[in-house]
Design a protein around this motif. Structure first.
Motif, mmCIF file in Angstrom:
data_model
loop_
_atom_site.group_PDB
_atom_site.id
_atom_site.type_symbol
_atom_site.label_atom_id
_atom_site.label_comp_id
_atom_site.label_asym_id
_atom_site.label_seq_id
_atom_site.Cartn_x
_atom_site.Cartn_y
_atom_site.Cartn_z
ATOM 1 N N THR A 1 0.834 -1.210 0.000
ATOM 2 C CA THR A 1 0.000 0.000 0.000
ATOM 3 C C THR A 1 0.862 1.251 0.000
ATOM 4 N N GLU A 2 2.158 1.098 0.060
ATOM 5 C CA GLU A 2 3.065 2.239 0.073
ATOM 6 C C GLU A 2 3.002 2.978 -1.254
ATOM 7 N N MET A 3 2.804 4.287 -1.194
ATOM 8 C CA MET A 3 2.755 5.104 -2.395
ATOM 9 C C MET A 3 4.171 5.443 -2.841
ATOM 10 N N LYS A 4 4.445 5.230 -4.091
ATOM 11 C CA LYS A 4 5.758 5.544 -4.635
ATOM 12 C C LYS A 4 5.645 6.741 -5.559
ATOM 13 N N HIS A 5 6.707 7.011 -6.305
ATOM 14 C CA HIS A 5 6.680 8.095 -7.263
ATOM 15 C C HIS A 5 5.630 7.795 -8.336
ATOM 16 N N CYS B 1 -21.695 -6.641 -23.225
ATOM 17 C CA CYS B 1 -20.948 -5.540 -22.629
ATOM 18 C C CYS B 1 -19.868 -6.035 -21.660
ATOM 19 N N TYR B 2 -18.710 -5.395 -21.719
ATOM 20 C CA TYR B 2 -17.621 -5.722 -20.817
ATOM 21 C C TYR B 2 -17.550 -4.708 -19.663
ATOM 22 N N CYS B 3 -18.669 -4.032 -19.390
ATOM 23 C CA CYS B 3 -18.613 -2.903 -18.466
ATOM 24 C C CYS B 3 -18.175 -3.305 -17.059
ATOM 25 N N ARG B 4 -18.597 -4.496 -16.590
ATOM 26 C CA ARG B 4 -18.241 -4.886 -15.227
ATOM 27 C C ARG B 4 -16.750 -5.159 -15.085
ATOM 28 N N ILE B 5 -16.198 -5.901 -16.031
ATOM 29 C CA ILE B 5 -14.773 -6.181 -15.947
ATOM 30 C C ILE B 5 -13.966 -4.912 -16.216
ATOM 31 N N ASN B 6 -14.491 -4.002 -17.033
ATOM 32 C CA ASN B 6 -13.815 -2.726 -17.268
ATOM 33 C C ASN B 6 -13.780 -1.888 -15.995
ATOM 34 N N ALA B 7 -14.883 -1.906 -15.242
ATOM 35 C CA ALA B 7 -14.930 -1.170 -13.979
ATOM 36 C C ALA B 7 -13.897 -1.745 -13.002
ATOM 37 N N TYR B 8 -13.783 -3.058 -12.992
ATOM 38 C CA TYR B 8 -12.806 -3.720 -12.134
ATOM 39 C C TYR B 8 -11.392 -3.375 -12.588
ATOM 40 N N LEU B 9 -11.178 -3.354 -13.900
ATOM 41 C CA LEU B 9 -9.866 -3.028 -14.446
ATOM 42 C C LEU B 9 -9.433 -1.624 -14.035
ATOM 43 N N LYS B 10 -10.357 -0.696 -14.047
ATOM 44 C CA LYS B 10 -10.040 0.681 -13.646
ATOM 45 C C LYS B 10 -9.471 0.710 -12.229
ATOM 46 N N GLU B 11 -10.117 -0.017 -11.322
ATOM 47 C CA GLU B 11 -9.645 -0.052 -9.938
ATOM 48 C C GLU B 11 -8.292 -0.746 -9.833
ATOM 49 N N VAL B 12 -8.107 -1.781 -10.636
ATOM 50 C CA VAL B 12 -6.843 -2.516 -10.597
ATOM 51 C C VAL B 12 -5.691 -1.646 -11.090
ATOM 52 N N ILE B 13 -5.920 -0.887 -12.161
ATOM 53 C CA ILE B 13 -4.880 0.010 -12.681
ATOM 54 C C ILE B 13 -4.453 0.989 -11.589
ATOM 55 N N THR B 14 -5.437 1.545 -10.887
ATOM 56 C CA THR B 14 -5.144 2.477 -9.798
ATOM 57 C C THR B 14 -4.354 1.797 -8.693
ATOM 58 N N MET B 15 -4.729 0.552 -8.373
ATOM 59 C CA MET B 15 -4.108 -0.196 -7.278
ATOM 60 C C MET B 15 -2.684 -0.638 -7.604
ATOM 61 N N VAL B 16 -2.482 -1.102 -8.833
ATOM 62 C CA VAL B 16 -1.235 -1.761 -9.198
ATOM 63 C C VAL B 16 -0.159 -0.799 -9.707
ATOM 64 N N ALA B 17 -0.566 0.235 -10.426
ATOM 65 C CA ALA B 17 0.392 1.070 -11.154
ATOM 66 C C ALA B 17 1.501 1.646 -10.287
ATOM 67 N N ASP B 18 1.183 2.042 -9.066
ATOM 68 C CA ASP B 18 2.185 2.677 -8.213
ATOM 69 C C ASP B 18 3.299 1.735 -7.788
ATOM 70 N N GLN B 19 3.140 0.451 -8.077
ATOM 71 C CA GLN B 19 4.182 -0.505 -7.738
ATOM 72 C C GLN B 19 5.246 -0.611 -8.851
ATOM 73 N N PHE B 20 5.027 0.140 -9.937
ATOM 74 C CA PHE B 20 5.910 0.027 -11.101
ATOM 75 C C PHE B 20 6.398 1.399 -11.550
ATOM 76 N N ASP B 21 7.470 1.393 -12.337
ATOM 77 C CA ASP B 21 8.010 2.633 -12.900
ATOM 78 C C ASP B 21 7.358 2.953 -14.243
ATOM 79 N N TYR B 22 7.105 1.895 -15.036
ATOM 80 C CA TYR B 22 6.481 2.060 -16.354
ATOM 81 C C TYR B 22 5.386 1.011 -16.525
#
Length: 260
Positions: free
Chosen positions: A6-10, A121-142
């Motif tokens: 949960t640590e926020m990085k750059h 429609c893929y709306c449910r999995i897309n909604a989940y993907l949005k949250e995952v991108i927010t959750m996961v991205a800060d663990q990476f540089d690119y």
């Protein structure tokens, strides 16, 4: 990766690619991953296959045994069975389940959205993907996201927090109109730092200036690549493309024009 902290990085650089179907978006995504891994061997890089067509995994030579859709389906199944306690436990543990879904290689990590079993429609999995991108991205540089063709993931704000929105088109009128529409809609729905266009499969470079891109920034024009076509035919990983292939040179040029 044992789990997502949960640590926020750059702030990471998140490159999301979108455009009309059939313009080579997945190949460009794979080329970007190749260039980033070779340019930044000491950085943490994540490739996300956000297209239900599941093409990026093949392009990168990856086999994903667990996808985001698998995780979501497990939660839904428990809810439908009336096991709300188990469902809540799964939701609270989703951070760890997602970590399990991330495939680690020596040079990058990979995560697939997966293909919903039911049509429509893929709306449910897309909604989940949005949250995952927010959750996961800060663990990476690119992060490189091979997005779904068309405008659906923009409309549903899946790409809301990407830093770089890359619009991929070929030299067709329809392809250009699609990216113009995406750019217009994204201006109010995506908080990107920069937006640009990659024109792919160019047979005649003189045509690029006649595409009518207006004020859209041209990042790279990639010539039709016979080497890439051969790799696709043979089912080889695009990570093995030679450095002088048109696809790789185009990805390098796009990143340079983005300051990456």
């Amino acid at each position: 990766m044992k789990g997502l902290t949960t640590e926020m990085k750059h702030k990471p650089k998140i490159y999301a690619l979108t455009g009309k179907g059939g313009v080579g978006k997945t190949s460009v995504s794979a080329a970007l991953v190749k260039v980033l891994t070779e340019k930044y061997p000491d950085k943490k890089i994540l490739a996300i296959d956000a297209d239900p067509a599941i093409g990026l995994a093949t392009a990168l030579g990856i086999r994903a045994s667990l996808t985001l859709n698998d995780i979501r389906n497990e939660i839904v199944a428990h809810v439908e069975d009336g096991n709300s306690k188990a469902a809540m436990e799964l939701i609270s543990e989703s951070r760890y389940k997602i970590a399990e879904a991330i495939v680690e290689t020596d040079s990058f990590a990979f995560l697939a959205i997966g293909r919903p079993e039911s049509a429509g429609c893929y709306c449910r999995i897309n909604a989940y993907l949005k949250e995952v991108i927010t959750m996961v991205a800060d663990q990476f540089d690119y992060v490189v996201i091979d997005g779904e063709a068309g405008i659906e993931q923009i409309n549903r704000r899946v790409m809301e927090k990407v830093t770089h929105l890359l619009l991929v088109t070929d030299t067709s009128k329809k392809g250009v109109e699609v990216i113009k529409t995406i750019a217009r809609v994204a201006s109010g729905m995506v908080s990107y730092d920069e937006l640009g266009v990659i024109v792919n499969r160019v047979e005649d470079i003189s045509r690029v200036d006649k595409l009518g891109l207006a004020d859209l920034k041209l990042l790279a024009a990639i010539a039709s690549d016979p080497i890439l076509a051969e790799y696709d035919f043979e089912g080889r990983s695009l990570l093995e493309l030679p450095g002088d292939s048109a696809a790789v040179r185009g990805a390098e040029r796009a990143l340079e024009n983005l300051g990456g």
